[in-house]
Write a protein that holds these residues in place. Structure first.
Motif, PDB file in Angstrom:
ATOM      1  N   LYS A   1      35.105  28.471  39.044  1.00  0.00           N
ATOM      2  CA  LYS A   1      34.148  28.776  40.312  1.00  0.00           C
ATOM      3  C   LYS A   1      35.184  29.243  41.491  1.00  0.00           C
ATOM      4  CE  LYS A   1      31.148  24.692  39.464  1.00  0.00           C
ATOM      5  NZ  LYS A   1      29.821  25.446  39.447  1.00  0.00           N
ATOM      6  N   ILE A   2      36.326  29.276  41.145  1.00  0.00           N
ATOM      7  CA  ILE A   2      37.324  29.375  42.256  1.00  0.00           C
ATOM      8  C   ILE A   2      37.822  31.089  41.958  1.00  0.00           C
ATOM      9  CG2 ILE A   2      39.553  29.011  43.187  1.00  0.00           C
ATOM     10  CD1 ILE A   2      38.806  26.017  42.528  1.00  0.00           C
ATOM     11  N   GLY A   3      37.942  31.629  42.932  1.00  0.00           N
ATOM     12  CA  GLY A   3      38.951  33.025  42.978  1.00  0.00           C
ATOM     13  C   GLY A   3      40.114  32.700  44.007  1.00  0.00           C
ATOM     14  N   ILE A   4      41.082  33.408  43.650  1.00  0.00           N
ATOM     15  CA  ILE A   4      42.272  33.191  44.711  1.00  0.00           C
ATOM     16  C   ILE A   4      42.897  34.620  44.725  1.00  0.00           C
ATOM     17  CG2 ILE A   4      44.659  32.121  44.818  1.00  0.00           C
ATOM     18  CD1 ILE A   4      42.721  30.459  42.418  1.00  0.00           C
TER      19      ILE A   4
ATOM     20  N   CYS B   1      42.877  39.875  33.799  1.00  0.00           N
ATOM     21  CA  CYS B   1      42.515  38.858  34.702  1.00  0.00           C
ATOM     22  C   CYS B   1      41.167  38.252  34.413  1.00  0.00           C
ATOM     23  CB  CYS B   1      42.527  39.177  36.408  1.00  0.00           C
ATOM     24  SG  CYS B   1      44.241  39.357  36.981  1.00  0.00           S
ATOM     25  N   ALA B   2      40.337  39.211  33.925  1.00  0.00           N
ATOM     26  CA  ALA B   2      38.916  38.650  33.553  1.00  0.00           C
ATOM     27  C   ALA B   2      39.030  37.991  32.333  1.00  0.00           C
ATOM     28  CB  ALA B   2      38.090  39.799  33.297  1.00  0.00           C
ATOM     29  N   SER B   3      39.857  38.466  31.513  1.00  0.00           N
ATOM     30  CA  SER B   3      39.928  37.522  29.915  1.00  0.00           C
ATOM     31  C   SER B   3      40.479  36.073  30.263  1.00  0.00           C
ATOM     32  CB  SER B   3      40.945  38.599  29.168  1.00  0.00           C
ATOM     33  OG  SER B   3      42.202  38.067  29.588  1.00  0.00           O
TER      34      SER B   3
ATOM     35  N   ARG C   1      34.344  42.596  30.653  1.00  0.00           N
ATOM     36  CA  ARG C   1      35.327  42.741  31.532  1.00  0.00           C
ATOM     37  C   ARG C   1      35.683  44.353  31.754  1.00  0.00           C
ATOM     38  NH1 ARG C   1      38.173  39.968  27.053  1.00  0.00           N
ATOM     39  NH2 ARG C   1      39.419  41.712  26.183  1.00  0.00           N
ATOM     40  N   GLU C   2      35.501  45.149  30.929  1.00  0.00           N
ATOM     41  CA  GLU C   2      35.776  46.500  30.885  1.00  0.00           C
ATOM     42  C   GLU C   2      34.830  47.260  32.074  1.00  0.00           C
ATOM     43  OE1 GLU C   2      36.592  48.204  27.041  1.00  0.00           O
ATOM     44  OE2 GLU C   2      38.323  47.518  27.081  1.00  0.00           O
ATOM     45  N   LYS C   3      33.627  46.618  31.629  1.00  0.00           N
ATOM     46  CA  LYS C   3      32.447  47.353  32.793  1.00  0.00           C
ATOM     47  C   LYS C   3      33.016  46.707  34.134  1.00  0.00           C
ATOM     48  CE  LYS C   3      27.459  47.115  33.266  1.00  0.00           C
ATOM     49  NZ  LYS C   3      27.296  45.977  33.650  1.00  0.00           N
ATOM     50  N   LYS C   4      32.985  45.479  34.094  1.00  0.00           N
ATOM     51  CA  LYS C   4      33.250  45.024  35.477  1.00  0.00           C
ATOM     52  C   LYS C   4      34.615  45.547  36.294  1.00  0.00           C
ATOM     53  CE  LYS C   4      32.032  41.931  38.116  1.00  0.00           C
ATOM     54  NZ  LYS C   4      31.239  41.729  39.257  1.00  0.00           N
ATOM     55  N   SER C   5      35.700  45.627  35.419  1.00  0.00           N
ATOM     56  CA  SER C   5      37.028  46.339  35.913  1.00  0.00           C
ATOM     57  C   SER C   5      36.445  47.636  36.616  1.00  0.00           C
ATOM     58  CB  SER C   5      38.022  46.320  34.959  1.00  0.00           C
ATOM     59  OG  SER C   5      38.154  45.124  34.052  1.00  0.00           O
ATOM     60  N   LYS C   6      35.933  48.472  35.740  1.00  0.00           N
ATOM     61  CA  LYS C   6      35.410  49.870  36.220  1.00  0.00           C
ATOM     62  C   LYS C   6      34.773  49.798  37.548  1.00  0.00           C
ATOM     63  CE  LYS C   6      34.111  53.978  34.069  1.00  0.00           C
ATOM     64  NZ  LYS C   6      32.733  54.310  33.864  1.00  0.00           N
ATOM     65  N   GLU C   7      33.554  49.039  37.475  1.00  0.00           N
ATOM     66  CA  GLU C   7      32.927  48.745  38.656  1.00  0.00           C
ATOM     67  C   GLU C   7      33.752  48.526  39.660  1.00  0.00           C
ATOM     68  OE1 GLU C   7      29.026  46.797  36.826  1.00  0.00           O
ATOM     69  OE2 GLU C   7      29.908  45.753  38.626  1.00  0.00           O
TER      70      GLU C   7
ATOM     71  N   ALA D   1      40.145  42.432  44.132  1.00  0.00           N
ATOM     72  CA  ALA D   1      39.338  42.715  42.836  1.00  0.00           C
ATOM     73  C   ALA D   1      39.654  41.948  42.143  1.00  0.00           C
ATOM     74  CB  ALA D   1      39.393  44.255  42.731  1.00  0.00           C
ATOM     75  N   ALA D   2      40.893  41.523  41.596  1.00  0.00           N
ATOM     76  CA  ALA D   2      41.255  40.682  40.704  1.00  0.00           C
ATOM     77  C   ALA D   2      40.856  39.001  40.949  1.00  0.00           C
ATOM     78  CB  ALA D   2      42.771  40.654  40.296  1.00  0.00           C
ATOM     79  N   GLY D   3      40.667  38.718  42.037  1.00  0.00           N
ATOM     80  CA  GLY D   3      40.146  37.582  42.563  1.00  0.00           C
ATOM     81  C   GLY D   3      38.874  37.357  42.447  1.00  0.00           C
ATOM     82  N   ILE D   4      38.042  38.402  42.294  1.00  0.00           N
ATOM     83  CA  ILE D   4      36.511  38.210  42.076  1.00  0.00           C
ATOM     84  C   ILE D   4      35.858  38.546  40.998  1.00  0.00           C
ATOM     85  CG2 ILE D   4      36.028  38.340  44.633  1.00  0.00           C
ATOM     86  CD1 ILE D   4      35.149  41.203  44.239  1.00  0.00           C
ATOM     87  N   ILE D   5      36.756  39.133  39.931  1.00  0.00           N
ATOM     88  CA  ILE D   5      36.228  39.743  38.827  1.00  0.00           C
ATOM     89  C   ILE D   5      35.355  38.891  37.972  1.00  0.00           C
ATOM     90  CG2 ILE D   5      38.385  39.211  37.198  1.00  0.00           C
ATOM     91  CD1 ILE D   5      37.620  42.353  36.334  1.00  0.00           C
ATOM     92  N   HIS D   6      35.777  37.397  38.100  1.00  0.00           N
ATOM     93  CA  HIS D   6      34.936  36.532  37.267  1.00  0.00           C
ATOM     94  C   HIS D   6      33.889  35.828  38.147  1.00  0.00           C
ATOM     95  CE1 HIS D   6      37.962  34.360  39.247  1.00  0.00           C
ATOM     96  NE2 HIS D   6      37.320  33.255  39.416  1.00  0.00           N
ATOM     97  N   GLU D   7      33.497  36.536  39.124  1.00  0.00           N
ATOM     98  CA  GLU D   7      32.368  36.177  40.002  1.00  0.00           C
ATOM     99  C   GLU D   7      32.375  34.760  40.483  1.00  0.00           C
ATOM    100  OE1 GLU D   7      28.920  37.524  37.835  1.00  0.00           O
ATOM    101  OE2 GLU D   7      29.353  39.692  37.777  1.00  0.00           O
TER     102      GLU D   7
END
Ligand SMILES: Nc1ncnc2c1ncn2[C@@H]1O[C@H](COP(=O)(O)OP(=O)(O)OP(=O)(O)O)[C@@H](O)[C@H]1O
Ligand SMILES: [Mg+2]
Lengths: 244, 322
Positions: free
Chosen positions: B77-80, B100-102, B111-117, B146-152
């Motif tokens: 639940k946490i992004g850093i 990072c998503a993985s 994760r590829e879609k999200k990274s591109k976005e 971006a890496a901090g929020i990739i997992h929403e």
């Protein structure tokens, strides 16, 4: 399932970024290759190669794992990218297994360089391959965990390097490789028995040349215990030192 | 509703107590700013909240999860976004994000879609193939966010997101922070730029030497120093000749001259402009400018902490450059 996605991607990333990078892979192959060649040139008959094969296998693994793991982890800690792993929702044990898996696989790959190479020169019939494979895996695991043990004990990359050598070189001389355990001075022998490599080399010797000094089962168990101890000790240290 | 509740949080390093029992809560959906000088304990606090440091005492509850007991349960639940950009130097931007998503168990396609976005949203789309080490400081920072929020994550921790970054990039980053917040991410950020906190944050906590000295909304804090309503006039002629007349005509107001052409009129009640404009008019003065003087959060900070802002900033920048 989710955690295995993390496990797999950490492993693949380390493989791609560290172990299979040209400088490392060439180091991993050239080194065993050079050792093999050196011994080959010196030996006069087939028997000799077979004699030294266990040692070369063990050293190849040792050089592909311990310092490699210690350095990559210390490097990631310096750059602070290691924090990402600690902050991810992955259990610490699984995380450290993922981090070490790359080095273990690399070590196993290195072990087969001298084996394949020697196949061109000598007849390896009569070798107990199952024992060879199991011991290659166990040596790889223990040498990698030794690297982990070093990584949790140092803070700088050069310390990781130095500390690796501190273990590595005495180990090569005391593991029964150059001087058979049976001929080792009695007062040094206990030292040999606290080194995991000794047991690995002994299994290889038994499997390849049928001249083991220790019972194979004892060696297997010793290796497993060494591995377990070093892993658990390292995890404990990670918890204590890296999660402040 | 509170997404994060912290009570009596304490952390020592040897004999030195870095965080001295702090209490605060972060409401769901807000931007909470943690403001304090060097060494106040901001990073140490974030480390405890996210799982990089173990509190000596106290409790942390995030969405009802006991983080002191089981931080691993809360970490998805946490992004850093740490104070230093810490992605993998050798990997390119896109691979960094996907990796990072993985770590959060996101499957390959997603994760590829999200990274591109995210590369697109963060204006990094055409740098996707460059290794991270070839990025500029501002780009690094953006990618790290971006890496901090990739997992929403539900809550994002930002440790000094704009320190050491040029004005334009900092502006873009602030905009991104606002947008992320509008999209529903709760944000906990530390900063030493008071204006940044004032502009961006809903609520603020001042931390000094390991203690929270004040928390509240920006408006609440402002009220503390805003005892007076102040209007400032700038005119075309020297004010000396009419000053006395002014005090006689407007006895209820506090009148202060700033310089020969500028004066401030203060009152505890609302000041209406009209009578003053008429006064100036009848004395043949032309008003160049009339503005309401608002107190800034800076004044609140100085009042509450006794720390001079300029000094704090200088120390900070000097310290970071080392
Ligand atoms: N690992 C540590 N060992 C010893 N002392 C530490 C450690 N980490 C932090 N400290 C000390 O704790 C205090 C708080 O540090 P912290 O990094 O939390 O401050 P900060 O508010 O983030 O400051 P800055 O604005 O400089 O980032 C400092 O005095 C620092 O020296
Ligand atoms: Mg800090």
């Amino acid at each position: 399932m989710k955690k295995w996605i993390a496990f797999w991607n950490i492993l693949v990333k380390d493989m791609k970024n560290y172990y299979l990078k040209p400088p490392n892979i060439s180091w991993g192959i050239i080194f065993p290759f050079a050792w093999t060649l050196m011994f080959l040139l010196r030996s006069k008959s087939d028997v000799d190669i077979r004699d030294i094969l266990p040692g070369i296998i063990a050293i190849s693994i040792l050089f592909g794992t311990t310092s490699m793991l210690a350095v990559t982890i210390t490097f990631e800690r310096k750059g602070r990218s290691f924090e990402r792993l600690l902050l991810a929702p992955i259990d610490l044990n699984l995380l450290m297994m993922a981090k070490t898996a790359g080095a273990i696989i690399f070590g196993i790959m290195n072990a087969f360089v001298p084996i394949v190479f020697s196949l061109f020169f000598i007849n390896l019939s009569g070798v107990n391959w199952i024992s060879v494979i199991v011991s290659v895996v166990l040596i790889s695991v223990t040498s990698t965990f030794l690297g982990l043990f070093i990584a949790v004990s140092v803070n700088e990359v050069f310390e990781a390097q130095t500390f690796s050598n501190f273990f590595r070189f005495p180990m090569i001389f005391l593991c029964g490789l150059f001087i058979p355990l049976s001929q080792m001075p009695v007062f040094i022998r206990p030292l040999s028995f606290v080194l995991p490599l000794t047991y690995g080399v002994d299994i290889l010797k038994a499997a390849i040349n049928n001249d083991g000094y220790i019972s194979m089962w004892i060696s297997f168990i010793a290796l497993i215990l060494f591995g377990l101890f070093m892993f658990l000790f390292s995890i404990r240290n990670v918890k204590r030192k890296w999660i402040m | 509703m509170n997404i994060l509740e912290v009570k009596e949080l304490k952390k020592s390093f040897g004999n030195f107590t870095a965080v001295k029992g702090i209490d605060f809560a972060v409401k769901k959906g807000e931007i909470f700013g943690f403001l304090g000088p060097n060494g106040a304990g901001k990073t140490t606090t974030i480390n405890m909240l996210t799982g990089l440091a173990r509190p000596d005492e106290g409790t942390i509850f995030l969405s009802g999860i006991d983080c002191v007991k089981d931080i691993k349960k809360a970490q998805h639940k946490i992004g850093i976004v740490p104070d230093e950009s810490n992605l993998y130097d050798e990997m390119n931007g896109f691979d960094n994000l996907a990796f990072c998503a993985s770590l959060y168990g996101i499957e390959k396609k997603k994760r590829e879609k999200k990274s591109k976005e995210l590369m697109e949203i963060f204006g990094l789309a055409d740098t996707g193939k460059k290794p991270f080490k070839a990025y500029s400081k501002g780009m690094k920072r953006k990618l790290t966010i971006a890496a901090g929020i990739i997992h929403e994550p539900e809550i994002l921790f930002l440790d000094e997101p704009t320190t050491g970054i040029d004005v334009e990039s900092a502006r873009q980053i602030r905009k991104l922070i606002s947008t992320m917040n509008e999209n529903g991410t709760t944000i906990f950020m530390t900063t030493h730029y008071i204006e940044e906190a004032e502009r961006l944050c809903n609520r603020i906590g001042f931390i000094v030497q390991g203690k929270i000295v004040r928390t509240g909304t920006v408006e609440e804090m402002m009220q503390e120093v805003q005892t007076d309503n102040i209007i400032q006039f700038t005119v075309d002629k020297d004010l000396k000749s009419i000053q006395e007349k002014l005090t006689i005509d407007f006895p209820k107001f506090v009148i202060e001259t700033v310089d020969n052409f500028t004066l401030r009129i203060g009152s505890s009640e609302k000041v209406s402009l009209m009578p003053f404009m008429q006064f100036f008019n009848s004395h043949q003065y032309t008003i160049h400018e009339a503005k309401i003087i608002k107190p800034s959060l800076e004044e609140v900070f100085v009042k509450v902490t006794g720390i001079e802002i300029d000094k704090m900033k200088k120390e900070k920048e000097g310290g970071k450059r080392k």
